[in-house]
Every structure is written in C-alpha cells, then in structure tokens.
Scaffold this motif. Sequence first.
Motif, PDB file in Angstrom:
ATOM      1  N   PHE B  67       0.660  -1.277   0.197  1.00 49.36           N
ATOM      2  CA  PHE B  67      -0.056  -0.090  -0.038  1.00 49.36           C
ATOM      3  C   PHE B  67       0.927   1.267  -0.227  1.00 49.36           C
ATOM      4  N   PHE B 143       1.559   0.305   4.754  1.00 49.69           N
ATOM      5  CA  PHE B 143       0.651   1.348   4.834  1.00 49.69           C
ATOM      6  C   PHE B 143       1.058   2.304   5.968  1.00 49.69           C
ATOM      7  N   TYR B 253      -2.230   9.602  -2.123  1.00 46.21           N
ATOM      8  CA  TYR B 253      -2.613   8.969  -1.035  1.00 46.21           C
ATOM      9  C   TYR B 253      -3.529   7.948  -1.338  1.00 46.21           C
ATOM     10  N   LEU B 254      -4.592   7.714  -0.530  1.00 42.45           N
ATOM     11  CA  LEU B 254      -5.391   6.506  -0.651  1.00 42.45           C
ATOM     12  C   LEU B 254      -6.148   6.453  -1.919  1.00 42.45           C
ATOM     13  N   THR B 257      -3.755   4.751  -4.399  1.00 37.76           N
ATOM     14  CA  THR B 257      -3.250   3.599  -3.931  1.00 37.76           C
ATOM     15  C   THR B 257      -4.283   2.623  -4.344  1.00 37.76           C
ATOM     16  N   PHE B 258      -5.857   2.986  -4.259  1.00 37.36           N
ATOM     17  CA  PHE B 258      -6.773   2.183  -4.779  1.00 37.36           C
ATOM     18  C   PHE B 258      -6.826   1.836  -6.044  1.00 37.36           C
ATOM     19  N   LEU B 261      -3.886  -0.425  -7.266  1.00 43.51           N
ATOM     20  CA  LEU B 261      -4.196  -1.859  -6.697  1.00 43.51           C
ATOM     21  C   LEU B 261      -5.451  -2.549  -7.624  1.00 43.51           C
TER      22      LEU B 261
END
Lengths: 304, 359
Positions: B67, B143, B253-254, B257-258, B261
Amino acid sequence: MTNFAQLFFDAASLGGLYAMAALGIALIFGVMNLVNFAHGEYIAFCVFALIVPSTDAVAVMFLGRAPAVLLVPLILVIGGMIAVASEYAVFRHLRNADPVAMMISSFALGFVIRNVLLATYGGRPKAISLWPELNTPVQIAGASVPLLQVIVILTTLLVVAALAFLLKKTRLGLEMRAAAENFTMARLLGVRANVVITGAFALSGALAAAVALIMATQTGVADVRMGGQIMLVAFIATVIGGLGSLPGAVAAGFLIGGVSVLLQAFLPLEARPFRDAFLYTLVIACLLLRPQGLFVPASAKPRV
Amino acid sequence: MASKHQENRFAAYSTPIILAAILLALVLLVVAFGDKALARTAAETLIRVTLVVGLWIFVGNSGVISFGHAGYMAVGAYCSAWFTLRPQMKSLFLPDLPGWLLEAQWPVLPAAIAAGLLAAAVALLSGAAILRLSGIAASIATFAFLAIINTVYSNWEGVTGATSSVVGLPRYVDHWVALAWAVTAILAANIYANSASGLALRATREDEVAARASGINMYRHRLLSLVISGFFTGVSGALLGHSIGVLNPDSFYLGITFISLAMLVVGGIGSLSGAVIGVIVLSTVIELLVRAEQGFAIGSAEFALPSGSQEILIGLIMVLVLILRPSGLSAGREFKLRLKLPHKTLANEQIPSNRGEIK
C-alpha cells in the motif's frame, strides 16, 4: 510532574479508543484471517447514521436526537448490521480465497462505502453536537479531565471485560476461540462456521459503532475521512500486538495511545506536526525488533 | 531439449513486444481519430501503465501487497519538481531547499531519472526495514510507510509547500513521452521477471518454505524487486506531476493507491500482461463512466449518472472480479509469441497458455 495525571488520562482515553478499534479488527482476523480494511468505513458510517442524509453544510440530527438510552443500543445494532451485511454480500463468497484477495476486497468494499457516504452527505466535514455536556471538565487527582475521557476509559474496561467474559465463558466465545486457533479443525469438531463468523462480524461492527459514538462526541464533526486514521492505528496495533491475539491488540492499542500522547507532550514544538511520522517510524522499528508482534498466538506459526 | 528451452525463452521475451505494440496501436488510434481530451486521457492511461507495471514488479513477483507505492510516487513527483521548477519560484514557495537545489534547473529527462533514483533509494531504505516482516504484517507496514510520507510531505512547509499545492511545473508529458516510459517500464519488468532473481522471487511467492529450503534468500530478492519497482513508481509520479502541472500531497494517498491496486487485481496480479490489460480496461471504464456522469443521450432522452457513481461502480467491479475471477482477467497468463524452430517460421498466434512458465 504536575501534569502527570493529565497525561495519564489523555493516554488512557486515547489508548482505549485505539484498543477498541484494534479489537474490532483482531476479532475478524482471528476467525477468518481477513484484514478488514472496511472497518474505518464502518466507523464513518455509524457517525453519519446520526444525521439526516443531505449534502447541505449544516448537519441536522436524525438518530442523534434520540435519548442516549435508545441511541447507544441503536447505533451499536446499526454497526453490527453493516458489518454482518458486508460479510453476507462480499466476504462469504471469498471464504476459500487467499488472505491477500480478501484484504483487497475489503479495501474495495471500504472504498465503496466511503464513496456512497460522500455521494449522500457531501465531502465537507459537518459540525454535529452529540452530548456536548460530556466535554465539560471535571477535577480528578489535580487534573481537569473532560468527563468523556473518564467515560471512554471506563467503557474500554467494560468492553474488554465483557469480551473476555464472552470469549471465556460462553459457547459462542468458546467456538470463536476454537475457530481462531484452527478453523478447519474447529469445523470438523462441530463448530458452526456461519454462526461464528457472523458473530465475529456483529461484534466487530458494534465495536466500530462504539468508537464512532466516542469520536463524534469528542471531535464534534462528522467527516468521511475520520475512520481512516484510526483504522490505520488499529491495524498497526493488531500487528504490533501479534496478528490474531486479542489481548495483544488491546495492549498495543494502549501502548500506541500512550506513546502518541507522550510524543505530543515532549516533542520540540517545530517537530510536533510530524508526530505521526515519528509514531509510525517507532512502529516499524518495533516490528523489526519483534516481527511477530509482542504477543504471539500459537496459531501464527506456519506449519509445514 | 536445448531448442525447447530457446523456444520458451523467446516466448517469454516476446511479451513486452506484444504489450508495446498494443499500447502503440492505442496511441495511434487516439492520434488518428481522437480529440484533445482523448489524447489527455491516453497520456493519463499510459502514466498509469508505468505506475501499475512498476507496482507489479514488486507485488506481482513477490505476492506481497504494497500500500506504500503511492509514497514512492510522491517522492518521485516532488523530486522532479525540485529539479525543474524555475529558481525564482522555488526561492519564493520552497525557500528551505538546499542552495544547490534552489539554483538547479535541469532538463526534464535527467530530472525524471533523478526522481526515479531518489524513489529507488527511499525504497531501499524503507524496504530494508519493512521486508523483514512476513506477508500481511509487511503489507500493513507499507501502509504505515505511506502514512509517514503523507505526514511529512503535508507538513514540511519550506520544502514541499505542505498542503498548499506546488504549481507551475512544466507540462511536458504528452502521450508520446508517457508511451516511451510505459514501454521502458514494461521492458524492465519483463527482463527482471525472467532474470534469476525474478524467478527465485516467484518461487518464494508460490511456497515460501520450499523456496527457502532450496537456498533462496527471499529477503534479498524482495528488496531488489522493490528497488526496481520504486524506480518506475517514482518516475510515474514525476510524469503525473508534469502532466497535471500541480502537486499536492493528498493526490498521492489513498485514492491513487486504490486505483492502482484495483487495476492490478482486475487485470490479474500473476502476470505482466494482466497488469497492462487491467490498466487499459479500467481506464476505459473510468473514462466511459466520467462521460456518463456528464450526461449522454439515448434517442431523445438525456441520461446522466449521479456524480460519485464512478468510484462506487469501480469498487463494485473490483469486488465482483475478486469473487468471480479471483486471479483477474488474465488469470496469470502472458501474451506470448511462439517460435516454432523445426519449421523455422514465426507463428503469429497468441497462445493463451502458460506452458514453460514457472508459476
């Protein structure tokens, strides 16, 4: 140290919050090896359940208007229900998948819940006032402590005690511990997988709801992002505590809470914005010293 | 048997050629028929190819989910900005940079390479610590790494501009530049995956204990792949910065990452072709959904998806793919050309099998 008592209460209440969040994650990991990335979104979901769905800047209380006697059980049930629903919808179909696939699917589920919240409630943080009188300070041992902190500490102790009772003394608890030890063997010996897993999810969701209530009272805001940070800390607590170990999760939750309060108090002023960076660096250092965590459950050792 | 071996080697090395041809065909299509908006989408997609292929070099070969790669992206993006921004701008907005860096104004290519190298160095340092952990613990430590990078870059006022965005980056990345880097990343990924280290790493992915018993040093191979992966992820961050022209810590950031992935998982973690296909498929879906959110017409009726449905649908697609096709669209297979040596002719068919590939 005049403010020692103050620091102690800060650390204990923050640690209690982290410990409850970490328990919610450790419970599910113990039963089905799932690292549940949606946990933070359960928390956010429960906070938003308090207010009327709208994208307006001003929040109108919805469930939040109910008296505490009704509200607390109601939110706990809502938390349990969203967790159980996500198990039915997603994780049930992934029982035999490998842990990595489950982890990513929970990440995706969390992303979905977060964006549903964003779409229904808008992206801006909203001010809410839930039990504002709980933030009035009371004098204990020479420190002025918000009443809420005392309640958080007591709640955590209560939750941990209740959970310990449930796990040690009831049939469901026995089955959960058996499942955490060795799921296949437990099933062969007559443990009902669906009951155990649904139970774990319901408990985990209720813990998320408790965290949500505390955070909503403490911060006075409803923000979609509020679950993310605490979830990260909770993950780290479960890893430091030893994946799958419930006492480890609680201990590590308190440890992280304590360290972060100490860093906040004793770091030089210009380094304080970087507190979290120091905290996570310490975490990685801690993992290097004890890669399996502080408390290693017997089930963590892989068998060949 | 030597000829069989050569056949397999050739087949393995033909994968990047096919993938590069697919990407080139896409770009040519866009150039021939598309408008400006579509060209931008193509450039964005190709940057994502660089990112996801970079991510695959580590995740695909080691089986450890990371992550933290958005962190390497941030490192690369800001590094390239430090080298390419005009000195006056830097002394105004980023006054705490060291003197030599304040004066530096490098051409874009060396800056991109420097961005990759810095990200690789950060990957070496962080990986040296994180990769001592076992699979899931390592994922969660990545993470924590992402959170460290985000905290530092959001608060280091004089060096990263903190939460106020860094603006004025030269926007030189078009679809051709992005294509060049994407193809480079694919080539590097393929060469690494077929090297001794790549094969050893995939052996540890399949069975850690057996691999260790065969004398494979898992830690060393994981670290090597993370460093290579960090390089291309850093470059993709630099490319992203120079394509939008604005940098903000929260864009690394998230969310990213999301998405990265999701692309990897939908395409299939097990193969390089899967990584590339995942990017192309999901980018197409995202583009269609974004257009659908803006409104479209069927017959005389106007339809528009409510805003925000794009993210929700992408998440649902990812969950569905994981449930219905856990190993992704490619299911671990690669596109390959087979050279039939006895006939001495090129067989141009794509064989959807993983014969000869160590899984």
